[in-house]
Structure formats: structure tokens, C-alpha cells
Design a protein around this motif. Structure first.
Motif, PDB file in Angstrom:
ATOM      1  N   ILE A  54       0.821  -1.216   0.000  1.00  0.00           N
ATOM      2  CA  ILE A  54       0.000   0.000   0.000  1.00  0.00           C
ATOM      3  C   ILE A  54       0.855   1.267   0.000  1.00  0.00           C
ATOM      4  N   GLY A  55       2.056   1.175   0.549  1.00  0.00           N
ATOM      5  CA  GLY A  55       2.899   2.366   0.644  1.00  0.00           C
ATOM      6  C   GLY A  55       3.177   3.033  -0.688  1.00  0.00           C
ATOM      7  N   ILE A  56       3.308   2.236  -1.750  1.00  0.00           N
ATOM      8  CA  ILE A  56       3.639   2.838  -3.053  1.00  0.00           C
ATOM      9  C   ILE A  56       2.409   3.473  -3.699  1.00  0.00           C
ATOM     10  N   THR A  57       1.210   3.042  -3.283  1.00  0.00           N
ATOM     11  CA  THR A  57       0.012   3.534  -3.964  1.00  0.00           C
ATOM     12  C   THR A  57      -0.268   4.978  -3.559  1.00  0.00           C
ATOM     13  N   GLY A  58      -0.790   5.727  -4.481  1.00  0.00           N
ATOM     14  CA  GLY A  58      -1.129   7.128  -4.209  1.00  0.00           C
ATOM     15  C   GLY A  58       0.059   8.069  -4.224  1.00  0.00           C
ATOM     16  N   VAL A  59       1.278   7.534  -4.173  1.00  0.00           N
ATOM     17  CA  VAL A  59       2.443   8.418  -4.074  1.00  0.00           C
ATOM     18  C   VAL A  59       2.643   9.204  -5.376  1.00  0.00           C
ATOM     19  N   GLY A  60       2.504   8.497  -6.511  1.00  0.00           N
ATOM     20  CA  GLY A  60       2.666   9.190  -7.796  1.00  0.00           C
ATOM     21  C   GLY A  60       1.721  10.376  -7.897  1.00  0.00           C
ATOM     22  N   ALA A  61       0.473  10.164  -7.475  1.00  0.00           N
ATOM     23  CA  ALA A  61      -0.511  11.244  -7.552  1.00  0.00           C
ATOM     24  C   ALA A  61      -0.223  12.338  -6.527  1.00  0.00           C
ATOM     25  N   ALA A  62       0.176  11.955  -5.322  1.00  0.00           N
ATOM     26  CA  ALA A  62       0.468  12.974  -4.299  1.00  0.00           C
ATOM     27  C   ALA A  62       1.592  13.888  -4.777  1.00  0.00           C
ATOM     28  N   VAL A  63       2.609  13.291  -5.405  1.00  0.00           N
ATOM     29  CA  VAL A  63       3.725  14.093  -5.925  1.00  0.00           C
ATOM     30  C   VAL A  63       3.250  14.964  -7.089  1.00  0.00           C
ATOM     31  N   ALA A  64       2.515  14.358  -8.019  1.00  0.00           N
ATOM     32  CA  ALA A  64       2.045  15.115  -9.192  1.00  0.00           C
ATOM     33  C   ALA A  64       1.130  16.254  -8.762  1.00  0.00           C
ATOM     34  N   ASN A  65       0.275  16.009  -7.771  1.00  0.00           N
ATOM     35  CA  ASN A  65      -0.635  17.053  -7.294  1.00  0.00           C
ATOM     36  C   ASN A  65       0.143  18.159  -6.578  1.00  0.00           C
ATOM     37  N   ALA A  66       1.192  17.775  -5.870  1.00  0.00           N
ATOM     38  CA  ALA A  66       2.033  18.784  -5.210  1.00  0.00           C
ATOM     39  C   ALA A  66       2.774  19.623  -6.259  1.00  0.00           C
ATOM     40  N   ILE A  67       3.226  18.957  -7.318  1.00  0.00           N
ATOM     41  CA  ILE A  67       3.921  19.695  -8.388  1.00  0.00           C
ATOM     42  C   ILE A  67       2.950  20.689  -9.043  1.00  0.00           C
ATOM     43  N   HIS A  68       1.722  20.274  -9.225  1.00  0.00           N
ATOM     44  CA  HIS A  68       0.740  21.217  -9.777  1.00  0.00           C
ATOM     45  C   HIS A  68       0.523  22.390  -8.836  1.00  0.00           C
ATOM     46  N   ASN A  69       0.427  22.074  -7.548  1.00  0.00           N
ATOM     47  CA  ASN A  69       0.217  23.147  -6.572  1.00  0.00           C
ATOM     48  C   ASN A  69       1.404  24.112  -6.565  1.00  0.00           C
ATOM     49  N   ALA A  70       2.600  23.559  -6.780  1.00  0.00           N
ATOM     50  CA  ALA A  70       3.793  24.408  -6.778  1.00  0.00           C
ATOM     51  C   ALA A  70       3.904  25.233  -8.057  1.00  0.00           C
ATOM     52  N   THR A  71       3.608  24.596  -9.185  1.00  0.00           N
ATOM     53  CA  THR A  71       3.946  25.212 -10.482  1.00  0.00           C
ATOM     54  C   THR A  71       2.757  25.603 -11.340  1.00  0.00           C
ATOM     55  N   GLY A  72       1.576  25.066 -11.020  1.00  0.00           N
ATOM     56  CA  GLY A  72       0.429  25.276 -11.898  1.00  0.00           C
ATOM     57  C   GLY A  72       0.419  24.342 -13.099  1.00  0.00           C
ATOM     58  N   ARG A  73       1.395  23.428 -13.150  1.00  0.00           N
ATOM     59  CA  ARG A  73       1.481  22.513 -14.298  1.00  0.00           C
ATOM     60  C   ARG A  73       0.945  21.135 -13.945  1.00  0.00           C
ATOM     61  N   ARG A  74       0.173  20.563 -14.859  1.00  0.00           N
ATOM     62  CA  ARG A  74      -0.287  19.184 -14.711  1.00  0.00           C
ATOM     63  C   ARG A  74       0.543  18.286 -15.623  1.00  0.00           C
ATOM     64  N   VAL A  75       1.128  17.246 -15.054  1.00  0.00           N
ATOM     65  CA  VAL A  75       1.855  16.283 -15.873  1.00  0.00           C
ATOM     66  C   VAL A  75       1.126  14.949 -15.725  1.00  0.00           C
ATOM     67  N   ARG A  76       0.726  14.383 -16.829  1.00  0.00           N
ATOM     68  CA  ARG A  76      -0.091  13.162 -16.800  1.00  0.00           C
ATOM     69  C   ARG A  76       0.657  11.955 -17.360  1.00  0.00           C
ATOM     70  N   GLU A  77       1.974  12.096 -17.475  1.00  0.00           N
ATOM     71  CA  GLU A  77       2.790  10.985 -17.949  1.00  0.00           C
ATOM     72  C   GLU A  77       3.972  10.804 -17.000  1.00  0.00           C
ATOM     73  N   LEU A  78       4.140   9.596 -16.509  1.00  0.00           N
ATOM     74  CA  LEU A  78       5.254   9.305 -15.595  1.00  0.00           C
ATOM     75  C   LEU A  78       6.477   8.862 -16.399  1.00  0.00           C
ATOM     76  N   PRO A  79       7.669   9.049 -15.858  1.00  0.00           N
ATOM     77  CA  PRO A  79       7.982   9.803 -14.643  1.00  0.00           C
ATOM     78  C   PRO A  79       7.980  11.303 -14.925  1.00  0.00           C
ATOM     79  N   ILE A  80       7.785  12.097 -13.879  1.00  0.00           N
ATOM     80  CA  ILE A  80       7.728  13.553 -14.046  1.00  0.00           C
ATOM     81  C   ILE A  80       9.164  14.082 -13.988  1.00  0.00           C
TER      82      ILE A  80
END
Lengths: 766, 169
Positions: free
Chosen positions: A734-760
Motif C-alpha cells: 500500500i505504501g507505493i500507492t497514491g504516491v505518484g498522484a500525491a507528488v504530481a498534485n504537489a507539483i501542480h500546486n507548486a507550479t500550476g502545471r499538470r503532468v499526466r505521464e510518468l515519470p515527471i
């Protein structure tokens, strides 16, 4: 499968379903709430061996007369071998054998995983039996020599020419012909409830988004290895495996020998994460040992690991969410395609989270597979849920933004009161509590508006996402308890890859038997022990626990019989006694009991041995059983270079009762760190022109290193699940789940950019 | 060829192509030193040579005759485990245990490098003498030792407690 078979299975399924519903729940395990050895941060029992360099792994078993193996890998993805010139290799110094399809012993194809409860094959392709080639990197020759250096050199002298056939290598092209798999881990590939597309079109708020996730490699630091010996007709394999008894059964089928003539040992595994299964290297080493009549060690090079042991596959996903004005979901659509081969059975179940997480008025959840000529992909830490939550949880973040809702508030509004697709009651679900606790501790209320917080060149942002993973308990495992006056040994052919199995189960045995921890030991890692289940699906802790619980019931019955009527226990039934203080005692009448030592002494017995198989996992058929978590991330993104640094991370989990806080924290952190790799750097690069993996090394396949990882805070609800042994859930994935999204959502909050392809990576943010 | 491994004189006759790592593992059966990549990318094979950390997979055994080689098997003293080994257990600085010997040897060599003032990629002042192992210095200097289980937090805690001067317990 024929239509007749399908109908028969459906009818059997319906009957079983009715029986399951009528079956009463098992009583709540008394240890679920009891504090003894369980619940304490007990240091790992194998700690001194591991820090002393004394833990023996598969490639570290000294054997007299050992030979070393090296593999030659195909350089085309599809076609056939035309010529094989081995003369120079055969003549090279120290060479004992050069094995190719021309002289390899006849072997049956491996029984593919899930074709039988004991099947371990990652693929059902025949191994070195004919000139055909199915992936770029398939072994075409094995060289045995007296030293590894001699074997490696001789392998470089094998000359192979090929005739290439048309190969399907482009994921985008193969997606056009994607088809439904027979099932997705036994569940339907498509679930439709209501008309989700129509509901989406009519919804006042909508997001409709596409995601791509790449191939990943497990990257265990111990490369796959085996030391193989034939002792007459008996086979001994020192393997690095997370499926001991399944490997034993599958090898018996491949080599046409009896299971009881095969022994697999695997006391230590240097990281598994789903990757340490049965691949071609063990099978080839066994064949070469048979042919050469010499013991063989095969220790894959790091490149070899990438060529013959598969990883996580690539996916293309669509998540479309339609929301009503009140923040409830009118439509939840999660569909997509995973690359797979025609010879394996691992469709990366990325739609599983959406089947159980949120309430919606309508659902369309469907996944397909696209056939590619590649090494069989396999399970890697939270297969499906890891990349599926990336898509689902970033889409929810986008919806929350579109609705001007806090993302945690959105999740409150879509919290279901029962499993949204199966309709079953949740056995234990406290996701919103995990969110609330995590938000307070992380300081979620300080989250800035998108791209509004800057410290020098660094843009700072916060993101959150749900973590989820199913509760699985595997059937078929048995445990044995050997009780003496000195203490107890519990035995089961299970696995220790760093999860802390031996430690947690020793804690369990101590509490179950009412003995101090130092007087119990857990033995595992050997097929000569009672059969264990696979270390997969985060299932092992409860699978072992259920078997141990069953064996303990047998033990108590035997002890009461041995004690007889002269004992203070005389006349008591098993239900009236409990194990504590080194013996059995009346549950209420605290003064009435007898120690194990006394029972054994009076009966003139040195030991009592009890063995039992775990009951079938009825709890998973009756309830919707899952683990949950809320992942909080803070990132700093360079406005100059696009570099992302994770500065803070908190995982707040709801995973039943936590058995050992210290080892549990390590497992959660380990999953989160692999999730940071998934989010920011990991990609197995597949050349779509040749089918070759281009970065088969740890220098080019980047995993998180010390400096990439902040102090990771982990908290949990510690609420026991009333329907699971020990009240516990598995926590390895379970630890790995949600992490990609938490990071991507934080990056959006920081930069205003949405990245929908991994890795960022940096390029995607510039 | 003559070697000094963990204070003991050892003779071995090996192929000149043999790495120090393969000498230790395949010829001397000192399996504590691990092979993770055999190409200097993971750090699992780290040993100490005259107190300096090296990747033994990238070192030819023949070059290390008559040098003092210390492996994980040589870290413990008469009175039991090295304090760093003990701290790894206390802080759960490992899970599977495969990278652990390399992390241990690397940390000991790393602390000595910092003490000698050897700069790292994040050192601001290259002439400042002994380096304080702060958050970034410690992690940067240990970044050549990969841990896929993700025990980094525990490893850093154990190193900080044991090898960083002035660190609070």
C-alpha cells in the motif's frame, strides 16, 4: 476457455456465493486487541546476521565442484535462430558445457501463474526447446565453466545468426488491436453500472483525462540467483524466491519428476517486490546441472536481470469524472490498456482502486491488453494500484480544482457506505479518519494557492492522494508448532525478503502460545517445511497467521488430552482455556491451569507437534476488505531547471492492527520511496524499433538514493479489522500507492502545471 | 597472491581478471560483501582498503595485495558488533539486508573522508577543513549506496547517532 466451462464456472460461483453469505463470520481473533509481544517495536530477529554479513543468500552457498553459468541473450525480438556456432566457446579455457536448444534436455513449458494454485510460471513459453525467439533478450545459450570469468568470456564467443519475423513493438499501434483479457486476476475485465458516458456528458462538472505510465523494474539489489545440485534423482535448489512451494510444484511439471524429489531453500531474499519468481534462469541452470552432472550457480548480471526477469508493464489510461454540484460523482470512468505478451497473465489491474474507493452514480471500469513481443511482464509492488491510483487520484485533484473544492473535502463527499461495485459491506474502513489525522499533522491547511509560494528559485507546493490496496489471504498454507518444555518452534515454508516475517510471526507465536518472545522461533524458507503460500499480494502475514491459529487449535486439543483428568485443566474444553504464562489456563478462573512443561513431564513427552492448514479465506468473499491511506507530499520545484525535490512526506494509513511498529514503519516508508521513484525518475526504456531494453543497469535505471529521500513521517489508525487474523492487514504494497498522484498534485500546486505521464522528469516541467 | 583481509594474511591463486569482490566471495567465501550490479552503480560491494571505501567490483584483486582490506565480517570487535552495526539494528536501517554490508563500510569510510575535509558535490567551501555532516552532506555522500527496500531514514539515523560528532542521540 469454452462457453460450457464458463457457464459451469458461473453456476459454481453462484452456489458458492450463496453458501458464503450463509456462513457465519469467524469469531474475532482475541489477539486482535491484546497487547503482548504484538504491537511492540521488536528489533528484527535476523538483524545480527544481516549487519554481520552472515545471512546467506542464494548465490552464497558453498558447494564442492561448483560450475558458474553465463547466458547469451537474443538480439532480435521475434523470429528464429538460423545458425549457432559454439565451437570457440566450447574450446575456451575452463568451459564445462555450452547448452543451446540443440542439446538442452526436453522440458515441459512452465505452468503459468494462476493456471493452478501452485503454478509459478511467469510465462508459458517453452524454454530453450526450439530455435524460435519471442523477445529481445531471450536466452539462446548457457555456458558453464569452472569460474565466472571463464563462463563470461566463453559466452562472448558464442555466435548466433537470426532470421527476424515481424514483431509487434509499438504500444500505440498495438493499442488499436487491444483485447479483453480472460479476467483480471479472476475479476471481470469490464464493470459497467448505469450509463456512465451519458451521465458524464450530462454532469455540470467534468474532467476527461489521459495518462501514460512506463515500464518499471523491481531493482532488488540482490540480482536473481540460484545454486543448483542434483543428488541422484533428487534436486536441490538454493533460490532467491518469494514462491517456494509453487516453484517446487512447477519445476516438478517442467522436469517430469516428483515434487517430493525437489527441495527449494530460500532463507534470505535480497529484495523481491514481486520480481523474485520462477524465470528461465533457474530452469536453465537446473537443465545445465542435469546435462553436465555438475552443481551449477547462476547469478544473473544486472543486465541479465533486465533481460530475463520481467517488470511492471506500461499502461495508457483514461479517467473521466462527472460531478454534481454538491460534489458527489455522477460518473466514474476508468479505462485503459496495458502492454502484455500472448504468453503471460498479468494485465496490471489499474482499474481495481476505482472499483472500491468512491461512491458514484454510474461506473465504467474496463481494461484491455495489447500484445507486444517483449519479456513477460509481471507483478511489481502494488501491480495496478500503483499506476492506477496515479491516474485516478490526479484526476480527482483536477476535478476538485475545477469545483473549487479542497481535495480532501471532495473525498469526504464521495465516501461510500458500502463497496460501490460489489455492494458488500466494508470489513474495516477508516479512510476519512486517516485523512483527518494526516491533514492535521502535515499542516494541510497551510497549502498555498497554485504557484503562489516561492522561495528563491524554488516553487513550493503540497499535494494529497488516497492510497489503497486489497486485503488478500492465500489459501493452502499449513503451519506446524513443535512445543517442548523449553519453548516452541513454528514452521512454515514461507518467505523473508525484508518484510520482517520471521520477527512478526515470532511475536505472534509468543502471544498465541503465552510464551516469552525469546522462547519461540519461526522457521521458514524451505520446502521441507509445511507448505507456505506465496509472498505476494501483501498476503503473507495473515496467511501465516491463519495457519498458525489453526495449528494452535489442534495443539490445545492435544495438550488437553495429554493433561488428562489429573490436571487442574481436567474436564475443561478448548473453548474454556487460554494460553498464557507458559501454559494453558482457565479463562476466568485465573488460578486454574498447568504449564506446558508440567503437562509434557507428566505425560512423559519431550514435545507435542501440531500441524494444520489454514481455513479458506471466507472473509474476503463476504466482505469488501481493503487497506487505505492518505499520502501527503510537499515538493520544491526549481523555476530555473524544473528539478523536483521532495521536501516533506507523510503517509497516514488505515491497515488494521499494526503488529510491529518499527518494521511496519519501514515497510510503509519503503513503499513510499519506491513511489517517489515511480513519480519522478523510474522508467525501463523499451526501444520500440528493436524491442531491446536500453537501460539495463542501475546507472541508467534511476532509483531514489539517499539524497532524494526526506525524513518520511508515517502514522496509522491501528484499528483492528474484526474479520482478519490478528486484526491485521498486509502492508507491503500500500505504501507505493497514491504516491505518484500525491507528488504530481504537489507539483501542480507548486507550479500550476499538470503532468499526466510518468515519470515527471525535468523536461516535462520546463 | 598474498592478501590481508580483516587483519589476517590470506594466500590465493586466482585468475588475473578476478575482481576483489569475486576474490572475497567466490574464492575466500567471505560472502558478506555483496554483488548488486558488478559495475560500480549500487555500492553493495563497498569495502575499506587502508580505511578508504572502494567499490570492490571495480577493483582487480591483483592490485590489492598487501593492502589492508576490511569487509563487513571484520567490523565487529572483541566485544561484539561495531556500534554502527548495533545502531543499524536499533534504527531498522535495513530490510532485506543485501545492501547493508556496503552501507556499513561506506558510512565508516565516508565519516573518515569528511573528517579529512574531502569535499563532496554539495560542499560549499572546498578549503574549510573537516566537513560537518549536515542533512545534505551526509545524504549526498551516502548516495552511492542504493537501498531498494527504502531503509534510508533508518540508515541516516544510525550513521548520525554513531559517526557524526556532536549529534544528539
Amino acid at each position: 476457455m469454452s462457453i460450457v466451462d464458463t457457464v459451469k464456472q458461473a453456476v459454481t460461483g453462484a452456489v458458492t456465493g450463496a453458501m458464503v453469505r450463509l456462513t457465519p463470520d469467524a469469531p474475532v481473533d482475541p489477539l486482535a486487541t491484546k497487547h503482548g509481544a504484538l504491537g511492540r517495536s521488536v528489533p528484527r530477529v535476523d538483524g545480527p546476521l544481516k549487519v554481520g554479513g552472515q545471512a546467506r543468500f542464494a548465490a552464497e552457498v558453498p558447494v564442492e565442484g561448483l560450475t558458474y553459468a553465463a547466458l547469451v541473450y537474443s538480439t532480435i525480438a521475434h523470429g528464429r535462430i538460423v545458425t549457432l556456432d559454439t565451437a570457440e566457446a566450447v574450446a575456451a579455457p575452463g568451459v564445462v558445457l555450452v547448452m543451446t536448444h540443440e542439446n538442452a534436455p526436453r522440458m515441459a513449458p512452465p505452468a503459468i501463474f494462476m493456471s493452478n494454485p501452485r503454478a509459478a510460471g511467469a510465462s508459458d513459453l517453452p524454454i530453450m526447446q526450439d530455435p524460435s525467439i519471442h523477445w529481445n533478450g531471450e536466452p539462446v545459450a548457457l555456458v558453464l565453466a569452472d569460474t565466472q570469468e571463464q563462463a563470461d568470456h566463453a559466452a562472448s564467443l558464442v555466435r548466433v545468426s537470426y532470421e527476424a519475423a515481424q514483431a509487434d513493438l509499438s504500444f500505440d499501434q498495438a493499442r488499436a488491436q487491444a483485447h479483453a483479457p480472460d479476467s483480471v486476476l479472476g475479476e471481470p475485465a469490464r464493470i459497467a453500472i448505469g450509463d456512465a458516458e451519458a451521465a458524464l456528458a450530462a454532469a455540470p462538472y467534468r474532467v476527461d483525462l489521459s495518462y501514460r505510465t512506463p515500464r518499471h523494474s523491481h531493482g532488488a539489489i540482490e540480482p536473481h540467483a540460484a545454486t543448483v545440485l542434483w543428488e541422484g534423482d533428487k534436486l536441490v535448489v538454493h533460490d532467491a524466491t518469494q514462491m517456494l512451494h509453487a516453484t517446487q510444484w512447477t519445476l516438478a511439471g517442467i522436469f517430469g519428476i516428483r515434487e517430493e524429489d525437489i527441495r527449494i531453500l530460500s532463507p534470505f531474499v535480497g529484495g523481491g517486490f514481486g520480481g523474485k519468481g520462477l524465470w528461465s534462469h533457474q530452469i536453465l541452470a537446473i537443465a545445465a546441472a542435469k546435462l553436465s552432472k555438475r552443481p551449477v550457480r547462476i547469478a544473473l548480471s544486472r543486465e541479465g536481470v533486465f533481460r530475463v526477469a520481467g517488470g511492471r508493464t506500461t499502461t495508457g489510461q483514461r479517467v473521466a469524472l462527472g460531478a454534481n454540484a454538491d460534489g458527489t460523482l455522477a460518473a466514474l470512468i476508468h479505462t485503459g490498456v496495458a502492454a502484455m505478451t500472448a504468453h503471460n497473465n498479468c494485465p496490471e489491474q489499474f482499474t481495481f482502486p476505482a472499483r472500491h474507493l468512491y461512491a458514484a452514480g454510474s461506473f465504467l471500469l474496463e481494461q484491455k491488453v495489447a500484445d507486444i513481443h517483449m519479456l513477460a511482464n509481471t507483478f511489481m509492488r502494488a501491480p495496478g494500484e500503483s499506476v492506477g491510483t496515479f491516474a485516478l487520484e490526479t484526476a480527482l485533484d483536477e476535478l476538485a480544482e475545477a469545483m473549487a473544492l479542497d481535495p480532501i473535502e471532495l473525498r469526504r463527499r464521495i465516501e461510500p457506505d458500502k463497496d460501490p461495485t460489489s455492494g458488500r459491506a466494508f470489513s474495516s474502513r477508516h479512510l476519512l479518519e486517516a485523512y483527518a489525522k494526516g491533514a492535521e499533522r502535515f499542516g494541510w491547511s497551510q497549502r498555498p494557492a497554485p504557484r503562489s509560494r516561492r522561495e528563491g528559485e524554488w516553487l513550493v507546493g503540497m499535494g494529497v492522494a488516497t492510497a489503497t490496496y486489497p486485503y488478500y489471504r492465500m489459501p493452502g498454507g499449513s503451519a506446524r508448532i513443535r512445543l517442548t518444555a523449553e519453548g516452541a518452534v513454528v514452521q512454515m515454508g514461507s518467505h523473508e525478503m525484508g518484510m520482517g516475517t520471521a520477527t512478526a510471526q515470532a511475536q505472534h507465536a509468543a502471544d498465541r502460545l503465552g510464551l516469552p518472545l525469546e522462547r519461540v522461533r519461526f522457521e521458514y524458507g524451505d520446502t521441507d517445511l509445511p507448505p507456505g503460500t506465496i509472498a505476494g499480494g501483501s498476503s503473507q502475514t495473515v496467511s501465516i497467521a491463519a495457519a498458525l491459529l489453526a495449528a494452535h487449535e489442534v495443539l490445545v486439543a492435544q495438550l488437553l488430552k495429554l493433561a488428562g483428568n489429573d490436571s487442574p485443566l481436567g474436564g475443561l474444553k478448548a473453548a474454556e482455556v487460554e494460553a498464557r504464562d507458559g501454559g494453558l489456563h482457565h479463562k476466568e478462573d485465573t488460578g486454574r491451569g498447568e504449564s506446558y512443561a508440567s503437562i509434557l513431564a507428566r505425560a512423559g513427552r519431550a514435545e507435542v507437534v501440531a500441524q494444520a492448514e489454514a481455513p479458506r479465506p471466507m472473509e474476503v468473499m463476504k466482505h469488501s476488505m481493503h487497506s487505505y491511506g492518505a499520502q501527503f507530499c510537499e515538493v520544491r520545484v526549481s523555476a530555473v531547471t524544473g528539478e523536483v525535490r521532495v521536501s516533506r512526506f507523510l503517509g497516514s494509513f488505515d491497515c488494521g492492527r499494526i503488529l510491529n511498529p518499527q518494521t511496519a514503519r519501514s515497510q510503509f516508508r519503503g513503499g513510499i520511496i519506491m513511489g517517489l521513484g515511480l513519480a519522478l525518475m523510474e522508467e525501463t526504456e523499451f526501444d520500440e524499433r528493436t524491442g531491446r531494453i536500453m537501460n539495463p543497469s542501475l546507472a541508467e535505471y534511476h532509483v531514489p538514493v539517499h539524497l532524494d529521500v526526506p525524513e518520511i513521517d508515517v502514522i496509522w489508525t491501528d484499528i483492528p479489522d474484526p474479520h482478519s487474523p490478528l486484526g491485521a492487514h498486509g502492508i507491503g504494497e500500500i505504501g507505493i500507492t497514491g504516491v505518484g498522484a500525491a507528488v504530481a498534485n504537489a507539483i501542480h500546486n507548486a507550479t500550476g502545471r499538470r503532468v499526466r505521464e510518468l515519470p515527471i522528469t525535468l523536461d516535462k516541467l520546463l | 597472491m598474498r592478501f590481508t583481509i580483516n587483519g589476517q594474511a590470506v594466500e590465493a591463486s586466482v585468475d588475473l581478471r578476478t575482481s576483489l569482490l569475486d576474490l572475497l566471495r567466490d574464492h575466500l567465501h567471505l560472502y558478506g560483501t555483496k554483488k548488486g550490479c558488478n559495475q560500480g552503480a549500487c555500492g553493495a560491494c563497498t569495502v575499506l582498503v587502508d580505511g578508504n571505501r572502494i567499490n570492490s567490483c571495480l577493483a582487480l584483486a591483483v592490485q590489492y595485495q598487501d593492502r589492508a582490506v576490511t569487509t563487513v565480517e571484520g567490523l565487529a570487535g572483541e566485544h561484539g558488533l561495531h556500534p554502527l552495526q548495533q545502531a543499524f539494528i536499533e534504527h531498522d536501517g535495513f530490510q532485506c539486508g543485501y545492501c547493508t554490508p556496503g552501507q556499513l563500510c561506506s558510512a565508516i569510510g565516508m565519516a573518515a573522508e569528511a573528517e579529512r575535509g574531502v569535499p563532496s558535490a554539495v560542499t560549499a567551501d572546498l578549503s574549510a577543513g573537516p566537513v560537518v555532516l549536515d542533512h545534505d552532506e551526509l545524504r549526498e555522500r551516502m548516495s552511492g549506496n542504493l537501498c531498494r527496500c527504502g531503509a534510508y531514514n533508518g540508515i541516516v539515523e544510525a550513521i548520525t547517532q554513531t559517526l557524526v560528532t556532536g549529534a544528539a542521540e
